[in-house]
Design a protein around this motif. Structure first.
Motif, PDB file in Angstrom:
ATOM      1  N   LEU A 145      31.344  31.431  32.818  1.00 26.77           N
ATOM      2  CA  LEU A 145      31.288  32.858  33.138  1.00 26.77           C
ATOM      3  C   LEU A 145      29.977  33.472  32.644  1.00 26.77           C
ATOM      4  O   LEU A 145      29.941  34.589  32.159  1.00 26.77           O
ATOM      5  CB  LEU A 145      32.503  33.585  32.556  1.00 26.77           C
ATOM      6  CG  LEU A 145      33.824  33.233  33.230  1.00 26.77           C
ATOM      7  CD1 LEU A 145      35.002  33.870  32.494  1.00 26.77           C
ATOM      8  CD2 LEU A 145      33.824  33.643  34.687  1.00 26.77           C
TER       9      LEU A 145
ATOM     10  N   THR B 274      31.014  35.470  38.191  1.00 26.39           N
ATOM     11  CA  THR B 274      31.161  36.446  37.104  1.00 26.39           C
ATOM     12  C   THR B 274      30.804  37.843  37.590  1.00 26.39           C
ATOM     13  O   THR B 274      31.460  38.823  37.238  1.00 26.39           O
ATOM     14  CB  THR B 274      30.253  36.066  35.919  1.00 26.39           C
ATOM     15  OG1 THR B 274      30.531  34.730  35.525  1.00 26.39           O
ATOM     16  CG2 THR B 274      30.470  36.991  34.737  1.00 26.39           C
TER      17      THR B 274
ATOM     18  N   ILE C   5      42.141  30.638  38.390  1.00 23.24           N
ATOM     19  CA  ILE C   5      41.739  31.206  37.105  1.00 23.24           C
ATOM     20  C   ILE C   5      42.616  32.376  36.664  1.00 23.24           C
ATOM     21  O   ILE C   5      43.126  32.394  35.554  1.00 23.24           O
ATOM     22  CB  ILE C   5      40.256  31.667  37.138  1.00 23.24           C
ATOM     23  CG1 ILE C   5      39.323  30.556  37.612  1.00 23.24           C
ATOM     24  CG2 ILE C   5      39.827  32.218  35.773  1.00 23.24           C
ATOM     25  CD1 ILE C   5      39.266  29.328  36.727  1.00 23.24           C
ATOM     26  N   ASP C   6      42.784  33.369  37.521  1.00 23.82           N
ATOM     27  CA  ASP C   6      43.474  34.599  37.107  1.00 23.82           C
ATOM     28  C   ASP C   6      44.413  35.083  38.209  1.00 23.82           C
ATOM     29  O   ASP C   6      44.010  35.853  39.084  1.00 23.82           O
ATOM     30  CB  ASP C   6      42.441  35.678  36.784  1.00 23.82           C
ATOM     31  CG  ASP C   6      43.052  36.948  36.226  1.00 23.82           C
ATOM     32  OD1 ASP C   6      44.294  37.038  36.134  1.00 23.82           O
ATOM     33  OD2 ASP C   6      42.273  37.864  35.881  1.00 23.82           O
TER      34      ASP C   6
ATOM     35  N   LYS D  60      38.117  26.427  34.748  1.00 18.89           N
ATOM     36  CA  LYS D  60      39.339  26.635  33.958  1.00 18.89           C
ATOM     37  C   LYS D  60      39.339  25.725  32.733  1.00 18.89           C
ATOM     38  O   LYS D  60      39.691  26.162  31.637  1.00 18.89           O
ATOM     39  CB  LYS D  60      40.583  26.400  34.809  1.00 18.89           C
ATOM     40  CG  LYS D  60      41.870  26.743  34.082  1.00 18.89           C
ATOM     41  CD  LYS D  60      43.052  26.723  35.001  1.00 18.89           C
ATOM     42  CE  LYS D  60      44.321  27.120  34.278  1.00 18.89           C
ATOM     43  NZ  LYS D  60      45.468  27.110  35.186  1.00 18.89           N
TER      44      LYS D  60
ATOM     45  N   LEU E 227      36.728  27.208  30.294  1.00 17.22           N
ATOM     46  CA  LEU E 227      37.193  28.461  29.699  1.00 17.22           C
ATOM     47  C   LEU E 227      38.320  28.217  28.699  1.00 17.22           C
ATOM     48  O   LEU E 227      38.417  28.919  27.692  1.00 17.22           O
ATOM     49  CB  LEU E 227      37.649  29.430  30.791  1.00 17.22           C
ATOM     50  CG  LEU E 227      36.568  29.899  31.764  1.00 17.22           C
ATOM     51  CD1 LEU E 227      37.179  30.779  32.845  1.00 17.22           C
ATOM     52  CD2 LEU E 227      35.442  30.608  31.045  1.00 17.22           C
TER      53      LEU E 227
ATOM     54  N   TRP F   3      40.103  31.475  28.404  1.00 12.91           N
ATOM     55  CA  TRP F   3      41.252  31.485  29.306  1.00 12.91           C
ATOM     56  C   TRP F   3      42.515  31.349  28.484  1.00 12.91           C
ATOM     57  O   TRP F   3      42.564  30.544  27.567  1.00 12.91           O
ATOM     58  CB  TRP F   3      41.154  30.317  30.306  1.00 12.91           C
ATOM     59  CG  TRP F   3      42.175  30.400  31.385  1.00 12.91           C
ATOM     60  CD1 TRP F   3      42.079  31.062  32.553  1.00 12.91           C
ATOM     61  CD2 TRP F   3      43.475  29.814  31.376  1.00 12.91           C
ATOM     62  NE1 TRP F   3      43.230  30.920  33.282  1.00 12.91           N
ATOM     63  CE2 TRP F   3      44.108  30.153  32.574  1.00 12.91           C
ATOM     64  CE3 TRP F   3      44.169  29.031  30.458  1.00 12.91           C
ATOM     65  CZ2 TRP F   3      45.393  29.751  32.884  1.00 12.91           C
ATOM     66  CZ3 TRP F   3      45.451  28.628  30.755  1.00 12.91           C
ATOM     67  CH2 TRP F   3      46.050  28.983  31.969  1.00 12.91           C
TER      68      TRP F   3
ATOM     69  N   LEU G   8      39.430  36.901  29.973  1.00 16.77           N
ATOM     70  CA  LEU G   8      38.696  36.828  31.234  1.00 16.77           C
ATOM     71  C   LEU G   8      37.973  38.147  31.501  1.00 16.77           C
ATOM     72  O   LEU G   8      38.387  39.195  31.008  1.00 16.77           O
ATOM     73  CB  LEU G   8      39.659  36.511  32.383  1.00 16.77           C
ATOM     74  CG  LEU G   8      40.319  35.131  32.294  1.00 16.77           C
ATOM     75  CD1 LEU G   8      41.403  34.999  33.352  1.00 16.77           C
ATOM     76  CD2 LEU G   8      39.294  34.031  32.445  1.00 16.77           C
TER      77      LEU G   8
END
Length: 146
Positions: free
Chosen positions: A7, A14, A72-73, A128, A131, A137, A141
């Motif tokens: 990131l 990002t 990721i999210d 992932k 992070l 993570w 984030l």
């Protein structure tokens, strides 16, 4: 547009995850993980000149953000706006391009340069993992500025 597996503030992913709205336009992208070995091979072969230094294919901002959400999210959301709406808020114009990658691919037949959609799935998997190792993570984030 450079894409890395972290990131970093200069990473395209990002940047766009922090935007309130994005345009849904396909662009050529450069995944550093895939292209750094290519740059070394070009140098070793003493190849010079103009190369479109990007992965084959084009991918839209929405497709990237959908992969970010998937890998990721899962709580991440985004909205779109038109190029005309975007132009009203920008200080400088933006270009959207799909570049021809044939010269680059042909220069290094011994190196597989993945198509951008395949590459972005791999980026998200590596991101992932990275992070998680860095303790970012899942709880730290990037978020939009409120």
């Amino acid at each position: 547009m450079p894409i890395s597996d972290d990131l970093s503030p200069r990473n395209f992913i990002t940047k766009i995850v922090k935007y309130d709205r994005v345009v849904n336009v396909p662009n050529s992208m450069s995944v550093l993980y895939d292209l750094l070995p290519v740059s070394l091979a070009l140098a070793a072969k003493k190849l010079v000149g103009v190369y479109n230094f990007c992965n084959p294919g084009a991918i839209s901002h929405n497709e990237i953000l959908d992969l970010y959400k998937q890998y990721i999210d899962p709580s991440y959301t985004y909205a779109n706006f038109t190029l005309e709406e975007q132009a009203l808020i920008l200080k400088a114009g933006r270009s959207n391009n799909t570049l021809d990658h044939k010269k680059l691919v042909d220069a290094v037949p011994e190196i597989h340069i993945p198509e951008i959609h395949e590459s972005l799935v791999n980026v998200m998997i590596r991101m992932k993992e990275n992070l998680t190792k860095e303790g970012i993570w899942p709880d730290n984030l990037p978020k939009r500025n409120k």
